[in-house]
Motif scaffolding. Structure first.
Motif, PDB file in Angstrom:
ATOM      1  N   VAL A  52       0.870  -1.166   0.000  1.00 20.46           N
ATOM      2  CA  VAL A  52       0.000   0.000   0.000  1.00 20.46           C
ATOM      3  C   VAL A  52       0.911   1.222   0.000  1.00 20.46           C
ATOM      4  O   VAL A  52       1.915   1.248   0.713  1.00 20.46           O
ATOM      5  N   VAL A  53       0.567   2.232  -0.797  1.00 23.91           N
ATOM      6  CA  VAL A  53       1.501   3.343  -0.995  1.00 23.91           C
ATOM      7  C   VAL A  53       0.819   4.701  -0.869  1.00 23.91           C
ATOM      8  O   VAL A  53      -0.394   4.826  -0.996  1.00 23.91           O
ATOM      9  N   SER A  54       1.636   5.705  -0.633  1.00 22.43           N
ATOM     10  CA  SER A  54       1.178   7.084  -0.670  1.00 22.43           C
ATOM     11  C   SER A  54       1.083   7.539  -2.121  1.00 22.43           C
ATOM     12  O   SER A  54       1.698   6.955  -3.023  1.00 22.43           O
ATOM     13  N   VAL A  55       0.328   8.582  -2.350  1.00 20.73           N
ATOM     14  CA  VAL A  55       0.191   9.130  -3.706  1.00 20.73           C
ATOM     15  C   VAL A  55       1.543   9.615  -4.228  1.00 20.73           C
ATOM     16  O   VAL A  55       1.890   9.400  -5.392  1.00 20.73           O
ATOM     17  N   LYS A  56       2.342  10.251  -3.367  1.00 18.67           N
ATOM     18  CA  LYS A  56       3.647  10.758  -3.773  1.00 18.67           C
ATOM     19  C   LYS A  56       4.551   9.630  -4.247  1.00 18.67           C
ATOM     20  O   LYS A  56       5.205   9.729  -5.295  1.00 18.67           O
ATOM     21  N   ASN A  57       4.601   8.546  -3.496  1.00 26.54           N
ATOM     22  CA  ASN A  57       5.422   7.396  -3.874  1.00 26.54           C
ATOM     23  C   ASN A  57       4.952   6.816  -5.209  1.00 26.54           C
ATOM     24  O   ASN A  57       5.772   6.491  -6.076  1.00 26.54           O
ATOM     25  N   MET A  58       3.643   6.698  -5.377  1.00 27.07           N
ATOM     26  CA  MET A  58       3.111   6.141  -6.621  1.00 27.07           C
ATOM     27  C   MET A  58       3.435   7.040  -7.803  1.00 27.07           C
ATOM     28  O   MET A  58       3.847   6.573  -8.873  1.00 27.07           O
ATOM     29  N   ARG A  59       3.266   8.328  -7.623  1.00 28.22           N
ATOM     30  CA  ARG A  59       3.527   9.287  -8.701  1.00 28.22           C
ATOM     31  C   ARG A  59       5.000   9.282  -9.104  1.00 28.22           C
ATOM     32  O   ARG A  59       5.329   9.254 -10.301  1.00 28.22           O
ATOM     33  N   GLU A  60       5.888   9.297  -8.120  1.00 24.26           N
ATOM     34  CA  GLU A  60       7.319   9.325  -8.415  1.00 24.26           C
ATOM     35  C   GLU A  60       7.800   7.997  -8.993  1.00 24.26           C
ATOM     36  O   GLU A  60       8.679   7.972  -9.864  1.00 24.26           O
ATOM     37  N   SER A  61       7.225   6.904  -8.526  1.00 24.81           N
ATOM     38  CA  SER A  61       7.578   5.580  -9.067  1.00 24.81           C
ATOM     39  C   SER A  61       7.107   5.459 -10.510  1.00 24.81           C
ATOM     40  O   SER A  61       7.814   4.907 -11.369  1.00 24.81           O
ATOM     41  N   ASP A  62       5.935   5.974 -10.780  1.00 24.34           N
ATOM     42  CA  ASP A  62       5.394   5.983 -12.136  1.00 24.34           C
ATOM     43  C   ASP A  62       6.302   6.794 -13.058  1.00 24.34           C
ATOM     44  O   ASP A  62       6.623   6.361 -14.175  1.00 24.34           O
ATOM     45  N   ALA A  63       6.734   7.959 -12.585  1.00 30.74           N
ATOM     46  CA  ALA A  63       7.595   8.827 -13.393  1.00 30.74           C
ATOM     47  C   ALA A  63       8.925   8.145 -13.707  1.00 30.74           C
ATOM     48  O   ALA A  63       9.440   8.246 -14.831  1.00 30.74           O
ATOM     49  N   ARG A  64       9.504   7.458 -12.735  1.00 30.94           N
ATOM     50  CA  ARG A  64      10.779   6.768 -12.984  1.00 30.94           C
ATOM     51  C   ARG A  64      10.595   5.624 -13.976  1.00 30.94           C
ATOM     52  O   ARG A  64      11.455   5.403 -14.851  1.00 30.94           O
ATOM     53  N   THR A  65       9.506   4.900 -13.848  1.00 30.21           N
ATOM     54  CA  THR A  65       9.236   3.807 -14.786  1.00 30.21           C
ATOM     55  C   THR A  65       9.136   4.332 -16.203  1.00 30.21           C
ATOM     56  O   THR A  65       9.679   3.740 -17.145  1.00 30.21           O
ATOM     57  N   ILE A  66       8.467   5.469 -16.367  1.00 33.06           N
ATOM     58  CA  ILE A  66       8.331   6.085 -17.694  1.00 33.06           C
ATOM     59  C   ILE A  66       9.689   6.545 -18.215  1.00 33.06           C
ATOM     60  O   ILE A  66      10.029   6.347 -19.384  1.00 33.06           O
ATOM     61  N   ALA A  67      10.483   7.139 -17.345  1.00 33.75           N
ATOM     62  CA  ALA A  67      11.784   7.668 -17.756  1.00 33.75           C
ATOM     63  C   ALA A  67      12.773   6.567 -18.117  1.00 33.75           C
ATOM     64  O   ALA A  67      13.598   6.738 -19.029  1.00 33.75           O
ATOM     65  N   GLU A  68      12.690   5.422 -17.431  1.00 27.57           N
ATOM     66  CA  GLU A  68      13.719   4.398 -17.588  1.00 27.57           C
ATOM     67  C   GLU A  68      13.304   3.177 -18.398  1.00 27.57           C
ATOM     68  O   GLU A  68      14.155   2.518 -18.997  1.00 27.57           O
ATOM     69  N   ARG A  69      11.985   2.873 -18.442  1.00 25.20           N
ATOM     70  CA  ARG A  69      11.615   1.586 -19.032  1.00 25.20           C
ATOM     71  C   ARG A  69      10.412   1.601 -19.964  1.00 25.20           C
ATOM     72  O   ARG A  69      10.471   1.068 -21.054  1.00 25.20           O
ATOM     73  N   THR A  70       9.322   2.202 -19.515  1.00 24.82           N
ATOM     74  CA  THR A  70       8.055   1.994 -20.210  1.00 24.82           C
ATOM     75  C   THR A  70       7.421   3.326 -20.590  1.00 24.82           C
ATOM     76  O   THR A  70       7.182   4.160 -19.710  1.00 24.82           O
TER      77      THR A  70
END
Length: 285
Positions: A6-24
């Motif tokens: 279970v995650v905070s919105v900030k963690n989800m948003r930043e994790s999403d951004a890194r995934t986009i930048a590095e992989r998908t």
């Protein structure tokens, strides 16, 4: 034991951004989100997808594309003007695939539809819903159709669970990871069932854990402090609109060296010194 996260919105948003930048690419993640919703819901009959202007609306347009490719009857409603970049791409693609579009006014109370999908507001929403979005939520809440909320019920704060006006869903399909706001304050009273669609986002932080609702009694024994949400707010003079219960109970547990449980009729957040857990009786696989 391997716990669902279970995650905070900030963690989800930043994790999403890194995934986009590095992989998908972001458009691929949006289609994965739409596919996750499609896979979690038994779509049949006539579906209406009600979209806002952000990425949550984009998930809805991508879902409309999937429904069209499966030769399913799908209509979209743009509740407000505007698109995210990827949302515009999938909107145009949905239209090219023959998806019908009607206005919010024409939609009325969505009579004649079997399923209505709420893609109005995402987990980043806070504040008060107004204007066309408030009208759309009101109309959705009057429908006899089966209601699906994408990621979170529109009108609910993704961190705190507060929502003065929000969509009542039969099922909410969280995207990526479950958010704290899906368990807190008002959220349990808007959600009939909750599931999560993993779309391949690797989290930056390992924050909180989901446990089975039946295990809540293990934390309510000796040396624990147990409150209803209302009791917690009143005792410590917090406001539901601004209080981040998750962060506060975590700090209290460490400071007092006690287990702290704050619960609604259907869910709970539990701080047990080292870890913070969430549980709810409306979780579905």
């Amino acid at each position: 034991m391997d716990f669902e996260k279970v995650v905070s919105v900030k963690n989800m948003r930043e994790s999403d951004a890194r995934t986009i930048a590095e992989r998908t690419p972001s458009a691929e993640l949006m289609m994965r989100a739409a596919q996750g919703i499609f896979d979690k819901v038994k779509f049949a009959g006539k579906t209406c997808v009600v979209c806002g202007k952000g990425n949550n609306g984009g998930d809805g347009y991508a879902l409309a594309c999937i429904l069209a490719r499966h030769s399913m009857d799908c209509t979209i409603v743009r509740a407000v003007e505007g698109f995210s970049k990827d949302g515009l791409y999938y909107y145009q693609l949905a239209k090219s695939l023959g998806v019908n579009e009607i206005s919010l006014y024409e939609a009325g109370n969505f009579e004649g539809y079997d399923i209505v999908v709420d893609c109005l507001l995402g987990t980043g929403f806070s504040g008060k819903v107004e204007g066309e979005i408030a009208q759309a939520i009101t109309q959705i809440n009057m429908t006899p159709a089966y209601v699906v909320s994408a990621d979170i019920n529109s009108g609910i704060n993704g961190d705190t669970g507060y929502g003065e006006l929000a969509v009542n869903s039969d099922i909410t399909v969280s995207i990526g990871s479950l958010k704290t706001g899906l368990f807190l304050n008002d959220a349990p009273y808007y959600i009939d069932s909750l599931t999560n669609a993993d779309i391949g986002i690797e989290l930056l932080l390992d924050e909180y854990k989901l446990i089975d609702y039946d295990n809540i009694e293990l934390f309510e024994g000796y040396n624990s402090e147990v409150y209803t949400t209302e009791e917690f707010m009143e005792k410590f003079n917090y406001s539901p609109e601004t209080c981040n219960i998750t962060e506060i109970v975590a700090e209290m547990s460490v400071k007092n060296k006690k287990t702290i449980v704050v619960k609604t009729e259907h869910s709970a957040v539990i701080a047990d010194v080292k870890y913070v857990y969430f549980c709810a009786d409306y979780i579905r696989n």
